[in-house]
Design a protein around this motif. Structure first.
Motif, mmCIF file in Angstrom:
data_model
loop_
_atom_site.group_PDB
_atom_site.id
_atom_site.type_symbol
_atom_site.label_atom_id
_atom_site.label_comp_id
_atom_site.label_asym_id
_atom_site.label_seq_id
_atom_site.Cartn_x
_atom_site.Cartn_y
_atom_site.Cartn_z
ATOM 1 N N LYS A 7 5.264 11.061 5.174
ATOM 2 C CA LYS A 7 5.889 11.279 6.484
ATOM 3 C C LYS A 7 5.529 10.085 7.362
ATOM 4 O O LYS A 7 4.502 10.071 8.020
ATOM 5 C CB LYS A 7 5.395 12.591 7.088
ATOM 6 C CG LYS A 7 5.626 13.790 6.184
ATOM 7 C CD LYS A 7 4.810 14.990 6.638
ATOM 8 C CE LYS A 7 4.911 16.126 5.634
ATOM 9 N NZ LYS A 7 4.062 17.290 6.018
ATOM 10 N N VAL A 8 6.370 9.061 7.333
ATOM 11 C CA VAL A 8 6.069 7.792 7.992
ATOM 12 C C VAL A 8 6.421 7.869 9.479
ATOM 13 O O VAL A 8 7.507 8.336 9.846
ATOM 14 C CB VAL A 8 6.811 6.632 7.310
ATOM 15 C CG1 VAL A 8 6.611 5.327 8.083
ATOM 16 C CG2 VAL A 8 6.335 6.472 5.864
ATOM 17 N N VAL A 9 5.501 7.406 10.292
ATOM 18 C CA VAL A 9 5.690 7.358 11.741
ATOM 19 C C VAL A 9 5.354 5.958 12.232
ATOM 20 O O VAL A 9 4.324 5.395 11.847
ATOM 21 C CB VAL A 9 4.800 8.390 12.460
ATOM 22 C CG1 VAL A 9 4.971 8.292 13.977
ATOM 23 C CG2 VAL A 9 5.131 9.810 11.990
ATOM 24 N N LYS A 10 6.227 5.401 13.051
ATOM 25 C CA LYS A 10 5.952 4.109 13.691
ATOM 26 C C LYS A 10 5.200 4.350 14.981
ATOM 27 O O LYS A 10 5.566 5.213 15.788
ATOM 28 C CB LYS A 10 7.275 3.392 14.013
ATOM 29 C CG LYS A 10 7.108 1.943 14.481
ATOM 30 C CD LYS A 10 6.810 1.080 13.286
ATOM 31 C CE LYS A 10 6.527 -0.359 13.665
ATOM 32 N NZ LYS A 10 6.403 -1.195 12.468
ATOM 33 N N THR A 27 0.825 -1.205 0.000
ATOM 34 C CA THR A 27 0.000 0.000 0.000
ATOM 35 C C THR A 27 0.860 1.255 0.000
ATOM 36 O O THR A 27 0.501 2.269 -0.600
ATOM 37 C CB THR A 27 -0.926 0.002 1.223
ATOM 38 O OG1 THR A 27 -1.748 -1.176 1.188
ATOM 39 C CG2 THR A 27 -1.823 1.225 1.243
ATOM 40 N N ALA A 28 2.004 1.191 0.659
ATOM 41 C CA ALA A 28 2.892 2.355 0.757
ATOM 42 C C ALA A 28 3.389 2.826 -0.596
ATOM 43 O O ALA A 28 3.775 3.997 -0.745
ATOM 44 C CB ALA A 28 4.074 2.036 1.664
ATOM 45 N N ALA A 29 3.362 1.965 -1.589
ATOM 46 C CA ALA A 29 3.824 2.338 -2.927
ATOM 47 C C ALA A 29 2.839 3.238 -3.654
ATOM 48 O O ALA A 29 3.160 3.755 -4.737
ATOM 49 C CB ALA A 29 4.096 1.074 -3.745
ATOM 50 N N ASN A 30 1.658 3.470 -3.089
ATOM 51 C CA ASN A 30 0.643 4.320 -3.723
ATOM 52 C C ASN A 30 1.131 5.774 -3.713
ATOM 53 O O ASN A 30 1.319 6.351 -2.648
ATOM 54 C CB ASN A 30 -0.672 4.193 -2.954
ATOM 55 C CG ASN A 30 -1.829 4.875 -3.658
ATOM 56 O OD1 ASN A 30 -1.653 5.848 -4.385
ATOM 57 N ND2 ASN A 30 -3.034 4.374 -3.423
ATOM 58 N N PRO A 31 1.315 6.388 -4.868
ATOM 59 C CA PRO A 31 1.832 7.763 -4.896
ATOM 60 C C PRO A 31 0.898 8.779 -4.258
ATOM 61 O O PRO A 31 1.325 9.888 -3.924
ATOM 62 C CB PRO A 31 2.017 8.039 -6.396
ATOM 63 C CG PRO A 31 1.155 7.047 -7.095
ATOM 64 C CD PRO A 31 1.124 5.832 -6.228
ATOM 65 N N ALA A 32 -0.366 8.408 -4.046
ATOM 66 C CA ALA A 32 -1.319 9.325 -3.420
ATOM 67 C C ALA A 32 -0.979 9.596 -1.951
ATOM 68 O O ALA A 32 -1.537 10.516 -1.348
ATOM 69 C CB ALA A 32 -2.738 8.765 -3.527
ATOM 70 N N LEU A 33 -0.071 8.815 -1.375
ATOM 71 C CA LEU A 33 0.333 9.042 0.015
ATOM 72 C C LEU A 33 1.329 10.189 0.152
ATOM 73 O O LEU A 33 1.650 10.599 1.271
ATOM 74 C CB LEU A 33 0.941 7.768 0.600
ATOM 75 C CG LEU A 33 -0.022 6.600 0.819
ATOM 76 C CD1 LEU A 33 0.744 5.352 1.224
ATOM 77 C CD2 LEU A 33 -1.062 6.950 1.884
ATOM 78 N N ALA A 34 1.820 10.718 -0.938
ATOM 79 C CA ALA A 34 2.804 11.795 -0.899
ATOM 80 C C ALA A 34 2.283 12.978 -0.078
ATOM 81 O O ALA A 34 1.145 13.421 -0.258
ATOM 82 C CB ALA A 34 3.144 12.256 -2.311
ATOM 83 N N GLY A 35 3.101 13.437 0.850
ATOM 84 C CA GLY A 35 2.758 14.584 1.668
ATOM 85 C C GLY A 35 1.919 14.267 2.888
ATOM 86 O O GLY A 35 1.712 15.140 3.735
ATOM 87 N N LYS A 36 1.441 13.053 2.993
ATOM 88 C CA LYS A 36 0.565 12.684 4.108
ATOM 89 C C LYS A 36 1.361 12.045 5.247
ATOM 90 O O LYS A 36 2.429 11.474 5.029
ATOM 91 C CB LYS A 36 -0.535 11.737 3.627
ATOM 92 C CG LYS A 36 -1.464 12.372 2.580
ATOM 93 C CD LYS A 36 -2.589 11.447 2.182
ATOM 94 C CE LYS A 36 -3.442 12.075 1.081
ATOM 95 N NZ LYS A 36 -4.232 13.223 1.569
ATOM 96 N N VAL A 37 0.812 12.137 6.440
ATOM 97 C CA VAL A 37 1.356 11.402 7.584
ATOM 98 C C VAL A 37 0.858 9.965 7.478
ATOM 99 O O VAL A 37 -0.350 9.727 7.352
ATOM 100 C CB VAL A 37 0.904 12.025 8.916
ATOM 101 C CG1 VAL A 37 1.419 11.201 10.095
ATOM 102 C CG2 VAL A 37 1.377 13.471 9.017
ATOM 103 N N VAL A 38 1.770 9.027 7.506
ATOM 104 C CA VAL A 38 1.437 7.599 7.359
ATOM 105 C C VAL A 38 1.920 6.865 8.601
ATOM 106 O O VAL A 38 3.106 6.914 8.931
ATOM 107 C CB VAL A 38 2.085 7.004 6.098
ATOM 108 C CG1 VAL A 38 1.829 5.500 6.025
ATOM 109 C CG2 VAL A 38 1.547 7.702 4.849
ATOM 110 N N ILE A 39 1.005 6.207 9.292
ATOM 111 C CA ILE A 39 1.355 5.470 10.509
ATOM 112 C C ILE A 39 1.481 3.984 10.194
ATOM 113 O O ILE A 39 0.522 3.355 9.731
ATOM 114 C CB ILE A 39 0.292 5.671 11.608
ATOM 115 C CG1 ILE A 39 0.083 7.163 11.895
ATOM 116 C CG2 ILE A 39 0.714 4.938 12.879
ATOM 117 C CD1 ILE A 39 -1.014 7.436 12.914
ATOM 118 N N ASP A 40 2.654 3.449 10.435
ATOM 119 C CA ASP A 40 2.902 2.007 10.298
ATOM 120 C C ASP A 40 2.790 1.375 11.676
ATOM 121 O O ASP A 40 3.543 1.719 12.589
ATOM 122 C CB ASP A 40 4.291 1.768 9.710
ATOM 123 C CG ASP A 40 4.711 0.306 9.799
ATOM 124 O OD1 ASP A 40 3.861 -0.567 9.560
ATOM 125 O OD2 ASP A 40 5.888 0.048 10.131
#
Length: 209
Positions: free
Chosen positions: A119-122, A74-87
């Motif tokens: 912007k990936v956050v664990k 899912t992380a490969a989706n370019p629509a995530l650019a600029g968003k905060v993403v929580i793993d």
């Protein structure tokens, strides 16, 4: 109000949704849209169900409440650019005997590499889903360990964890996930392998000097 999308409605995704519903603009996405709609109907009004693309497009913060392999895809989706993403994943082996990757890299770092403009956050990988079913007062001192490279993203996820009824322990950059994911695996070993059950969570205790 911040819009939070939760992708995946396993036990962790549902638990987080229960804690956040009514406190944020919440969007849910699942492969089973009918089940997602039925679940959303049990939550306070205002929870939206969309497909994954629609949920990502609407969200400020995207929670990958998915197993590691699915999170990475899912992380490969370019629509995530600029968003905060929580793993929230732990990259466990199929037999739960240990981690498939670790120490020199981590699931969070792999997700960041797949989504370089996000912007990936664990966070949330060291707690069991059952804790979400407890009263929030009982989890208020349970830490959610947070790691990320972007200061504003870490602050946003820390606020989310507080809204969800947990304490926050910031652990540094996303490379700290190399430590947090083994900690999550240790919690799994305590909970299942050593019979402590799932009403447990790790935390640090500061002793008097």
């Amino acid at each position: 109000m911040t819009t939070i999308a939760i992708l995946g409605l396993g036990n962790m995704g549902k638990g987080l949704a229960k804690r956040l519903a009514g406190k944020a603009d919440l969007v849910l996405a699942s492969r089973d849209s009918a089940a997602a709609t039925a679940f959303a109907s049990t939550l306070p009004a205002g929870v939206t169900v969309l497909d994954q693309a629609g949920a990502i497009a609407k969200a400020d913060i995207v929670v990958l409440a998915l197993p590691f392999d699915a999170a990475l895809e899912t992380a490969a989706n370019p629509a995530l650019a600029g968003k905060v993403v929580i793993d929230i994943s732990n990259p466990v082996k199929a037999d739960f005997s240990g981690l498939a990757i670790g120490h020199t890299t981590s699931a969070a770092e792999q997700v960041q590499a797949a989504a370089p403009a996000a912007k990936v956050v664990k966070a949330f990988n060291t707690i069991f889903a059952g804790l979400f079913d407890l009263p929030a007062a009982e989890t208020a001192s349970v830490p959610v360990f947070v790691a990320g490279n972007d200061e504003a993203a870490v602050a946003a996820v820390s606020d989310l964890a507080s809204q969800a009824g947990f304490a926050v322990e910031k652990t540094g950059g996303v490379d700290a996930a190399r430590l947090l994911e083994p900690l999550g695996m240790l919690n799994i070993r305590f909970g299942y392998g050593l019979g402590h059950g799932t009403a447990i969570a790790p935390r640090w205790t500061k002793l008097a000097a």
